[in-house]
Write an enzyme that holds these catalytic residues in place. Structure first.
Site, PDB file in Angstrom:
ATOM      1  N   GLY A  88     -27.632  -4.946   2.435  1.00 24.77           N
ATOM      2  CA  GLY A  88     -26.891  -5.332   3.635  1.00 24.77           C
ATOM      3  C   GLY A  88     -25.540  -5.924   3.275  1.00 24.77           C
ATOM      4  O   GLY A  88     -24.521  -5.656   3.920  1.00 24.77           O
ATOM      5  N   ARG A 139     -23.143  -7.763  -2.528  1.00 22.15           N
ATOM      6  CA  ARG A 139     -24.283  -7.392  -3.385  1.00 22.15           C
ATOM      7  C   ARG A 139     -24.081  -5.972  -3.897  1.00 22.15           C
ATOM      8  O   ARG A 139     -24.423  -5.654  -5.032  1.00 22.15           O
ATOM      9  CB  ARG A 139     -25.614  -7.530  -2.633  1.00 22.15           C
ATOM     10  N   ARG A 168     -13.604  -1.692   6.652  1.00 19.08           N
ATOM     11  CA  ARG A 168     -14.253  -2.901   7.183  1.00 19.08           C
ATOM     12  C   ARG A 168     -14.798  -3.810   6.095  1.00 19.08           C
ATOM     13  O   ARG A 168     -15.693  -4.629   6.337  1.00 19.08           O
ATOM     14  CB  ARG A 168     -15.398  -2.542   8.143  1.00 19.08           C
ATOM     15  N   ARG A 208     -33.064   0.828   0.530  1.00 14.14           N
ATOM     16  CA  ARG A 208     -32.487  -0.450   0.925  1.00 14.14           C
ATOM     17  C   ARG A 208     -32.914  -1.511  -0.076  1.00 14.14           C
ATOM     18  O   ARG A 208     -34.091  -1.573  -0.480  1.00 14.14           O
ATOM     19  CB  ARG A 208     -32.968  -0.803   2.340  1.00 14.14           C
ATOM     20  N   GLY A 234     -32.744  -5.324   0.020  1.00 12.73           N
ATOM     21  CA  GLY A 234     -32.362  -6.398   0.930  1.00 12.73           C
ATOM     22  C   GLY A 234     -33.023  -7.726   0.618  1.00 12.73           C
ATOM     23  O   GLY A 234     -33.808  -7.854  -0.317  1.00 12.73           O
ATOM     24  N   SER A 235     -32.705  -8.697   1.448  1.00  8.39           N
ATOM     25  CA  SER A 235     -33.369 -10.001   1.388  1.00  8.39           C
ATOM     26  C   SER A 235     -34.283 -10.123   2.609  1.00  8.39           C
ATOM     27  O   SER A 235     -34.090  -9.422   3.608  1.00  8.39           O
ATOM     28  CB  SER A 235     -32.340 -11.133   1.346  1.00  8.39           C
ATOM     29  N   ASP A 246     -35.924 -16.464   1.593  1.00  6.36           N
ATOM     30  CA  ASP A 246     -36.303 -17.738   2.203  1.00  6.36           C
ATOM     31  C   ASP A 246     -37.738 -17.632   2.712  1.00  6.36           C
ATOM     32  O   ASP A 246     -38.244 -16.533   2.941  1.00  6.36           O
ATOM     33  CB  ASP A 246     -35.331 -18.155   3.307  1.00  6.36           C
ATOM     34  N   ARG A 288     -28.371 -14.838  -3.313  1.00  5.86           N
ATOM     35  CA  ARG A 288     -28.701 -13.621  -2.551  1.00  5.86           C
ATOM     36  C   ARG A 288     -27.751 -12.487  -2.925  1.00  5.86           C
ATOM     37  O   ARG A 288     -28.117 -11.319  -2.870  1.00  5.86           O
ATOM     38  CB  ARG A 288     -28.633 -13.896  -1.046  1.00  5.86           C
TER      39      ARG A 288
END
Ligand SMILES: O=P(O)(O)O[C@H]1O[C@H](CO)[C@@H](O)[C@H]1O
Ligand SMILES: O=c1cc[nH]c(=O)[nH]1
Length: 235
Positions: A20, A24, A43, A87, A89-90, A205, A218
């Site tokens: 995301g 990263r 962007r 993906r 991700g976190s 988390d 992260r």
């Protein structure tokens, strides 16, 4: 270029990792890819292509939430011919048995998003699931690397902040391990356009204990997940 990605056809590999966080993506490219070049800064949603173990791999930021991730998944598959998307991700853990930094492979993704309800006129609860081949390979890759990885269902939520944490407890009663914000859309779009998709997550988390990682962690430290994803996507 496509509407949201500033790359020419051929700039993006058929195999793409999707964090995301665009920073990263930059960290993954700089840390793991050989001869990485940035193909898009549109962007600030950075995208890079390089090689991993001699195989061309791209890594593309996808933003937060299903509307954003859907745009990148759609354009990667339909405008750039991407075939495999993982993906990286976190997530927030919703079960006590997960610890901070544990790696999770999402076999299926429940969602509170209206995107799929709209897709099926509110008549079908479509079940977004991981590509079986990628999932199996990720399990093998984790085992080869000696990394413990939980495989199970997750929730893809529209909102990061919720007024209904009781619903997380109810989902946990049904075996759901963690919450993030993109997997249901990724699995659905990949299925719709004939690509393979998988979601790997690191627990950033813990919703039950309140423990959390920092933004820098992260961005730059979820290496076990990334190494499993890279090994899986080149297999
Ligand atoms: O760390 P990423 O990949 O962005 O994933 C998670 O983090 C964001 C929320 O902080 C959402 O995008 C969620 O899915
Ligand atoms: O979507 C997310 C990601 C990390 N942690 C959460 O609680 N939710």
């Amino acid at each position: 270029m496509s509407t949201h990605i500033g790359a020419e056809p051929g700039d993006i590999a058929e195999r793409v990792l999707l964090p995301g966080d665009p920073l990263r993506a930059k960290w993954i490219a700089e840390t793991y890819l050989k001869d990485a070049r940035c193909y898009s800064t549109v962007r600030n949603m950075l995208g890079f292509t390089g090689t991993y173990d001699g195989v061309e791999v791209s890594v593309q930021g996808s933003g937060m939430g299903m509307p954003s991730a859907s745009i990148y998944a759609h354009e990667l598959i339909n405008d750039y011919g991407v075939k495999k998307l993982i993906r990286v991700g976190s997530c927030g853990a919703i079960v006590e048995s997960l610890q901070l930094r544990d790696v999770v492979a999402a076999i299926g993704s429940s969602t509170d998003s209206n995107m799929n309800r709209a897709r099926f006129d509110g008549l079908i609860d479509y079940a977004p699931v991981a590509d079986f081949e990628l999932l199996r390979r990720s399990v093998d890759a984790a085992a080869e690397k000696g990394i413990s990885m939980r495989v199970g269902p997750i929730l893809a939520a529209d909102a990061f902040y919720t007024d209904r944490p009781d619903l997380y407890d109810r989902l946990a009663d049904y075996g759901v391990l963690a919450v993030e914000m993109e997997s249901a859309a990724l699995y659905t779009i990949a299925a719709r356009f004939g690509a393979q998709a998988l979601t790997l997550l690191t627990v950033s988390d813990h919703i039950k204990t309140g423990e959390r990682t920092t933004a820098q962690e992260r961005e730059q430290t979820f290496s076990q997940m990334v190494e499993i994803a890279l090994q899986t996507i080149i297999a």
